[in-house]
Design an enzyme around this catalytic site. Structure first.
Site, PDB file in Angstrom:
ATOM      1  N   ASP A 170      30.085  -1.192 -28.299  1.00 40.10           N
ATOM      2  CA  ASP A 170      29.283  -1.017 -29.508  1.00 40.10           C
ATOM      3  C   ASP A 170      30.034  -0.496 -30.735  1.00 40.10           C
ATOM      4  OD1 ASP A 170      27.606  -1.371 -27.333  1.00 40.10           O
ATOM      5  OD2 ASP A 170      26.227   0.223 -27.890  1.00 40.10           O
ATOM      6  N   GLU A 399      29.743   8.495 -18.028  1.00 41.81           N
ATOM      7  CA  GLU A 399      29.669   7.165 -18.652  1.00 41.81           C
ATOM      8  C   GLU A 399      31.063   6.693 -19.076  1.00 41.81           C
ATOM      9  OE1 GLU A 399      27.191   7.193 -22.138  1.00 41.81           O
ATOM     10  OE2 GLU A 399      27.344   5.037 -22.454  1.00 41.81           O
TER      11      GLU A 399
HETATM   12  C1  DGY Z   1      22.851   2.033 -27.337  1.00 43.28           C
HETATM   13  O1  DGY Z   1      21.700   2.210 -27.720  1.00 43.28           O
HETATM   14  O2  DGY Z   1      23.781   2.811 -27.564  1.00 43.28           O
HETATM   15  C2  DGY Z   1      23.124   0.860 -26.517  1.00 43.28           C
HETATM   16  O3  DGY Z   1      24.446   0.806 -26.114  1.00 43.28           O
HETATM   17  C3  DGY Z   1      22.721  -0.415 -27.186  1.00 43.28           C
HETATM   18  O4  DGY Z   1      22.844  -1.412 -26.235  1.00 43.28           O
END
Ligand code: DGY
Length: 427
Positions: A170, A399
């Site tokens: 992201d 994570e």
């Molecule tokens: C988030 O909301 O951070 C997710 O990774 C989007 O998929």
């Protein structure tokens, strides 16, 4: 603040199993409680590999539940909102899709066919595996056809992506410039991620404003594929997606061959050939790896990230390119305490613990290690596996991991971290 647990010498695989069980919401796992309370597509594919180690039926269910949310056009959304949850934003109302299972309107790196092939090959219950593959095959074919048809209508060989979230990486600095050209949303909202994770491990507000603009954009234009392709203010060729799709297509073609099914096979074969011929356009002699490209500006994105070496996993590099990439990864691993850092540490945008700007992700290491192995670099493959193990033994099932300290970051008791440990780090 990043967190370290007391260092242990061995991975607690029982704990990893418990994490999958605890994050199970009935046929699918949430990535972690609170921060991510729904089913995410690529998380789920990796999770299925973890389940395979101790509950094959449940592993297949992970895939069935995901593909139950497939759109009629073949897309597998990146999030399925099976149940309401207040702890996440943006939820189904913001995405605004009207499907039988509420969902997002973008996809995620298509690792499913690769996971399904591995599951099929390693299954002890052959009858169940055959039955499930036969059920899933047409859905997988439709999903891959969707990528090639809707994300590469000009048949260039390189599919495109409309959102940083689609990359799964992201907040990668690779997306900074392309995202900066996207307008900000003009309505206010309350983020929920910062209630679960420290702000210095998550994206900044200007990025969120643009993430949400894009979400709104798809909805305002009725999810019209052609309109979005022509007008989306963010459009990149993500070499991570291209590589993962390519390998998965090869895996899917192999599954079709095994099942004696030819529906879609010639189509997919042509698409993979086009990608193979096009991918050299993304190679950078200067960086000695492939680069993402911004399709709006037409320029390559000069940022070395874990995506830019994923063509090893995708089997898209030639021999010389693979050798250069292997050398690059070796020196890259030397530069941080644990690796492979998601952004190269020499980048001015490197941050060792901010989401996708530096930390280490286990499933990415697994993919790159598989690629290194298949190109004839077993020592590098081992090195990647060892550093992955070091992350978990130092800090547990987070994570992601701070590349400079190996401390755990983001959500704790994370499903895909536990799944990768179960699937890949057991001896
Ligand atoms: C988030 O909301 O951070 C997710 O990774 C989007 O998929």
């Amino acid at each position: 603040m990043a967190r370290s647990k007391d260092t242990t010498t061995a991975i607690d695989f029982k704990l990893a199993e418990d994490i999958l069980r605890r994050n199970d919401r009935g046929g699918y796992c949430v990535p972690t409680d609170g921060l991510y309370p729904f089913q995410w597509s690529w998380d789920s594919a990796i999770t299925a590999l973890g389940w395979m180690e101790f509950d094959e039926r449940r592993a297949w269910q992970e895939a069935e539940t995901m593909f139950a949310g497939q759109w009629d056009n073949g897309m597998v959304p990146h999030i399925l909102f099976h149940k309401d949850a207040e702890s996440y934003f943006p939820g189904p109302d913001v995405w605004g899709s009207d499907k039988k299972i509420p969902s997002s309107a973008i996809s995620q790196p298509p690792v499913w066919a690769t996971a399904i092939r591995i599951m099929y090959e390693q299954a002890s219950d052959r009858t169940l595996a055959t039955e499930k593959v036969l059920e899933l095959l047409p859905k997988l074919v439709a999903y891959h056809q969707w990528w090639y048809r809707e994300r590469d209508p000009g048949k260039t060989g390189l599919v495109c992506s409309y959102h940083p979230w689609e990359s799964g990486m992201d907040n990668s600095p690779a997306w900074d410039q392309a995202l900066a050209a996207v307008p900000e949303v003009d309505w206010s909202y309350q983020r929920r991620d910062l209630g679960h994770v420290d702000a210095d491990q998550r994206p900044h507000k200007p990025e969120y404003d643009r993430y949400l603009y894009l979400v709104d954009f798809y909805k305002r234009h009725g999810f019209d594929s052609q309109y979005i392709y022509d007008h989306c203010p963010y459009k990149v060729v993500d070499i991570g997606i291209v590589s993962i799709l390519h390998r998965a297509s090869d895996d899917l073609l192999e599954l079709c061959r095994i099942a004696g099914q030819d529906q879609g096979v010639s189509d997919l074969t042509e698409s993979t050939q086009r990608t193979r011929s096009a991918v050299d356009r993304l190679w950078s002699d200067e960086r000695q790896c492939f680069l993402n490209h911004n399709l709006i500006s037409g320029a390559p994105i000069d940022e070395v990230t874990t995506a830019t070496v994923l063509p090893l996993f995708g089997n898209l590099a030639n021999k010389e390119q693979a050798a250069a990439i292997a050398e690059l990864i070796d020196s890259w691993l030397d530069a941080t305490k644990v690796g492979l850092s998601s952004t190269h540490p020499s980048s001015p945008r490197y941050e060792s613990q901010r989401y996708w700007r530096g930390p280490v992700w286990l499933h990415i290491n697994w993919m790159i290690s598989l690629g290194a192995e298949s190109y004839g670099y077993p020592e590098l493959a081992r090195r990647l596996r060892n550093t992955t193990r070091d992350c978990v033994t130092a800090s547990g099932f987070w994570e992601y991991f701070d590349a400079d300290t190996s401390a755990g970051c983001g959500g704790d008791d994370f499903t895909w971290t536990a799944a990768v440990a179960l699937y890949w780090l057991t001896d």
